[in-house]
Structures are given as C-alpha cells and as structure tokens.
Scaffold this active site. Structure first.
Site, PDB file in Angstrom:
ATOM      1  N   GLU A  90       0.854  -1.227   0.134  1.00 47.34           N
ATOM      2  CA  GLU A  90      -0.137  -0.064  -0.120  1.00 47.34           C
ATOM      3  C   GLU A  90       0.850   1.192  -0.168  1.00 47.34           C
ATOM      4  O   GLU A  90       1.938   1.307   0.449  1.00 47.34           O
ATOM      5  CB  GLU A  90      -0.942   0.108   1.210  1.00 47.34           C
ATOM      6  CG  GLU A  90      -1.960  -1.179   1.511  1.00 47.34           C
ATOM      7  CD  GLU A  90      -2.377  -1.352   2.675  1.00 47.34           C
ATOM      8  OE1 GLU A  90      -3.051  -2.177   2.803  1.00 47.34           O
ATOM      9  OE2 GLU A  90      -2.022  -0.400   3.686  1.00 47.34           O
ATOM     10  N   CYS A 114       3.539  -5.551  15.722  1.00 48.46           N
ATOM     11  CA  CYS A 114       2.756  -4.449  16.541  1.00 48.46           C
ATOM     12  C   CYS A 114       1.425  -4.812  16.535  1.00 48.46           C
ATOM     13  O   CYS A 114       0.869  -4.999  15.753  1.00 48.46           O
ATOM     14  CB  CYS A 114       3.268  -3.126  16.294  1.00 48.46           C
ATOM     15  SG  CYS A 114       4.946  -2.488  15.990  1.00 48.46           S
ATOM     16  N   CYS A 117      -1.552  -2.642  14.736  1.00 46.11           N
ATOM     17  CA  CYS A 117      -0.934  -2.630  13.138  1.00 46.11           C
ATOM     18  C   CYS A 117      -1.353  -3.880  12.323  1.00 46.11           C
ATOM     19  O   CYS A 117      -1.033  -5.137  12.622  1.00 46.11           O
ATOM     20  CB  CYS A 117       0.487  -2.222  12.840  1.00 46.11           C
ATOM     21  SG  CYS A 117       0.839  -1.909  11.407  1.00 46.11           S
ATOM     22  N   LEU A 217       7.589   5.114  18.735  1.00 45.69           N
ATOM     23  CA  LEU A 217       8.056   4.973  19.939  1.00 45.69           C
ATOM     24  C   LEU A 217       6.529   4.247  20.887  1.00 45.69           C
ATOM     25  O   LEU A 217       6.733   3.020  21.161  1.00 45.69           O
ATOM     26  CB  LEU A 217       8.166   6.058  20.839  1.00 45.69           C
ATOM     27  CG  LEU A 217       8.694   5.914  22.292  1.00 45.69           C
ATOM     28  CD1 LEU A 217       9.859   5.282  22.303  1.00 45.69           C
ATOM     29  CD2 LEU A 217       8.734   7.442  23.115  1.00 45.69           C
ATOM     30  N   HIS A 218       5.485   4.981  20.901  1.00 52.00           N
ATOM     31  CA  HIS A 218       4.298   4.544  21.333  1.00 52.00           C
ATOM     32  C   HIS A 218       4.104   4.037  22.744  1.00 52.00           C
ATOM     33  O   HIS A 218       3.015   3.529  23.080  1.00 52.00           O
ATOM     34  CB  HIS A 218       3.543   3.288  20.499  1.00 52.00           C
ATOM     35  CG  HIS A 218       3.865   3.446  19.039  1.00 52.00           C
ATOM     36  ND1 HIS A 218       3.416   4.995  18.407  1.00 52.00           N
ATOM     37  CD2 HIS A 218       4.300   3.183  17.960  1.00 52.00           C
ATOM     38  CE1 HIS A 218       3.449   5.028  17.196  1.00 52.00           C
ATOM     39  NE2 HIS A 218       4.027   3.890  16.783  1.00 52.00           N
ATOM     40  N   ASN A 292      -7.489   4.823  15.879  1.00 49.51           N
ATOM     41  CA  ASN A 292      -8.891   4.583  15.135  1.00 49.51           C
ATOM     42  C   ASN A 292      -9.309   3.269  15.754  1.00 49.51           C
ATOM     43  O   ASN A 292      -8.779   2.144  15.232  1.00 49.51           O
ATOM     44  CB  ASN A 292      -8.701   4.741  13.692  1.00 49.51           C
ATOM     45  CG  ASN A 292      -8.625   6.088  13.233  1.00 49.51           C
ATOM     46  OD1 ASN A 292      -9.133   6.898  13.621  1.00 49.51           O
ATOM     47  ND2 ASN A 292      -7.774   6.243  11.891  1.00 49.51           N
ATOM     48  N   CYS A 335      -1.960   1.903   7.955  1.00 59.09           N
ATOM     49  CA  CYS A 335      -1.049   0.815   7.396  1.00 59.09           C
ATOM     50  C   CYS A 335      -1.531  -0.558   7.449  1.00 59.09           C
ATOM     51  O   CYS A 335      -1.899  -1.048   8.445  1.00 59.09           O
ATOM     52  CB  CYS A 335       0.350   1.147   8.131  1.00 59.09           C
ATOM     53  SG  CYS A 335       1.655  -0.093   7.787  1.00 59.09           S
TER      54      CYS A 335
END
EC number: 2.1.1.192
Length: 351
Positions: A90, A114, A117, A217-218, A292, A335
């Site tokens: 994508e 992750c 994701c 980082l998150h 989201n 993503c």
C-alpha cells in the site's frame, strides 16, 4: 530481465557503458525514467534507436500495478499496488495545505508484530526492491497529473508497511535515487524515515544526511513497549535512547517521536510524565496520534479530554507535542488495512 527503475544512477551508467555507449547517455535515460515518467524504452525519443534496441534486449520498465484506488472525503488517496510476484503493498497520498505527502512502504508485511497494526498481522513476506519503493512515488505523481491536481507531491514519509531499517541496503539506494538532481530531486528535508528502532543501521542512516528520522515509540517504558510492540523489544529503550543521543542532527533539528494513544494502555498522566523523562535525553518533539477504533483489535481511542490532558502535560514540561489528525479513516488508510481487508485478514492501525 532488469527493471531499470531498480538501478541507481551509477548502476544505470555501468549498464549503458556495457552496451558500448558513452556514460553521458545514462543521464538521458535517467531523466526519461524519473522526470518524464516514461514507461516504455521505445518512448525515449532523444535516445538513439540503436541504444533503445540494445536496452530492450536486457531491460524493461516495470512500475507497480495499481490494483485498487480509494479516495477519501478528506482528499486522502490510498493505493493497493501489485508487485511482479503477485504480492501487494500500500501507499497513501495525504493532502496538506499546499502540497501532498506520500506515505511509502518498504517491505511486504512486517516482522515487528505491533499489536495495533494490520501489517503486523500479515507477518513478514519479503523486502521491497528500490524500484518497488520508488514506483510508489511514480504512481502517486502520475495519479495527481492524471487528475489535474495543482498541488504537487512534495514530502515523502517511509511510514507504510514494513520496518525500513530491516531493508537498509535497498532503502539507501532508494534515498540516493530520490536525491538525484536529474531525477526526482527530493531534498533530505522533504524525506522522513520512520523506524521502531533497529540498532544496526540507525546511526548509519543519520550519517548519510539523506533524510529526517522519526521513531515509532508508542510507549514510555520498556514493559509497556514489549506488550504492544513485541518486535521492538529486541532493543531496550535505554539503549535506543543512548543511540539516539548520538544521532547526528543539524543545529535546529530535533528527532520526531510518534506516539499512538491507546485508551487505558499508554494514555495516563503518569505515562505522559514518564515520556517527558525518557525524552529529556535527546532533542525531541512528539507527534501524538489517536488510535482509530478497529474491529478485531483489542484497543480503543481515548476521549478528547484525555488526549488534550496528555498533550498539555508534555507541553507544560517544555516538550513540543503536536496532535496529528487521522486522515482517510473512511477508506482504511492506516498501514496494512486495505491489503488486510482484501485478503480477508482483518484491519488495523498504522504507525
């Protein structure tokens, strides 16, 4: 057969010389590939017929095939692209005030795993070639040209599918091609590479001067990061920060840290204070992103009050903290979402 857009300028020059032509002919071919976006060697009209014929015997021009395009109400455009072997990746065009930014993929799938994701759900398939990465830029620019859009494609962010530093050699060739003044001619200020933190090539990338760096980082602590980003746990946060403290920056430049806010996971006041402490070791700015809500994933977004409270703590401690507005949510623009949707493997949030 060689794909011409896979070659660096010097590799193209070597190919031209091997065909019995002077090196300067490579400049003509290069300009046709990148400035004129030529898709057939036969269309390079100021290149001699003899050279075109010899080139066609050993090479061709293969762009990624646009399999699907989705256009959002906010102007975001997402492409699902098919590669030579049938794999799909994508890329996204994101509208800004006076230009577009392209979000580019570097791998088919991703090994980082992750939990927020969709690309991580696919697993790692393979690295993308330079031509496949650069092909996303060609597709994006051609789309804007075909649509008659006045705003140009000015910025590039390697924040799509994959971990860029796990495909370092091909990434480096891609960055060099992007910079070439007789080609796409992007400056390093217009290119950002995002990484979860891969020790082996982190400082090497900084020394090239070819791009800015963003860190996915998150989480402010090692334990939290291991829970939501298991692949990133290979490099402990303290060691990552030690490396980043050595990262070569221009006098006014700062490292960007991407921080995806997940309700009840990493959005508490204590998390914000811990983040301030962690980033005090480097020249940093924070890009906050609200998750989201996505079916199939065990996360939810914090409410607006919680987001603003988190941001206020960072700012009160002197840390620059911007809030990135999510775009393209109506077209699965994060993503890995579109590919996962088409594969029937679920959806997720990007980095």
């Amino acid at each position: 057969m060689t794909n011409l857009i896979d070659l660096t300028f010097h590799e193209l020059e070597s190919l031209i010389v091997s065909l019995g032509e002077p090196p300067y002919r490579a400049r003509q071919v290069w300009q046709w590939l990148w400035q004129k976006r030529c898709r057939e060697i036969a269309g390079m009209t100021d290149v001699s017929k003899a050279l075109r014929a010899r080139l066609e015997e050993v090479a061709e021009i293969r762009w990624p095939v646009v399999e699907m395009v989705r256009e959002s109400r906010d102007g975001t455009v997402k492409f699902l692209l098919a590669l030579d072997d049938g794999e799909r990746v994508e890329c996204v065009l994101i509208p800004e005030k006076d230009h577009y930014t392209a979000c580019l993929s570097t791998q088919v799938g991703c090994a980082m795993g992750c939990g927020f994701c969709a690309t991580g759900m696919l697993g790692f398939r393979r690295n993308m070639t330079p031509g496949e990465m650069l092909g996303q830029v060609l597709v994006g620019r051609q789309y804007l040209t075909d649509k008659g859009v006045e705003l140009g494609l000015r910025n590039l962010v390697f924040m799509g599918m994959g971990e860029p530093l796990l495909n370092y050699e091909n990434l480096l060739k891609t960055l060099e091609a992007l910079h070439h003044p007789q080609g796409l001619d992007f400056s390093g200020r217009r290119i950002t590479v995002s990484t979860a933190g891969v020790a082996r090539h982190l400082l090497d990338l900084g020394r090239t001067g070819l791009c800015s760096l963003a860190i996915s980082l998150h989480a402010p602590t090692q334990a939290q990061r291991e829970r939501i980003m298991p692949g990133a746990a290979r490099l402990e946060l303290d060691k990552l920060m030690d490396l980043l403290a050595q990262y070569p920056l221009k006098p006014r430049e700062r490292l960007t840290f991407e921080y995806l806010l997940l309700a009840g996971v990493n959005d508490a006041d204590a998390d914000a204070r811990e983040l301030v402490r962690l980033l005090s070791r480097v020249k940093a700015k924070v890009n906050l992103i609200v998750f989201n809500a996505t079916p199939g994933l065990p996360y939810s977004p914090p409410d607006e009050a919680r987001v603003l409270a988190f941001q206020d703590i960072l700012k009160s401690k002197g840390l620059t903290a911007t809030l990135r507005k999510s775009k393209g949510s109506d077209i699965a623009a994060a993503c890995g979402q579109l590919r996962a949707e088409c594969d029937g493997e679920g959806e997720g949030e990007g980095k």
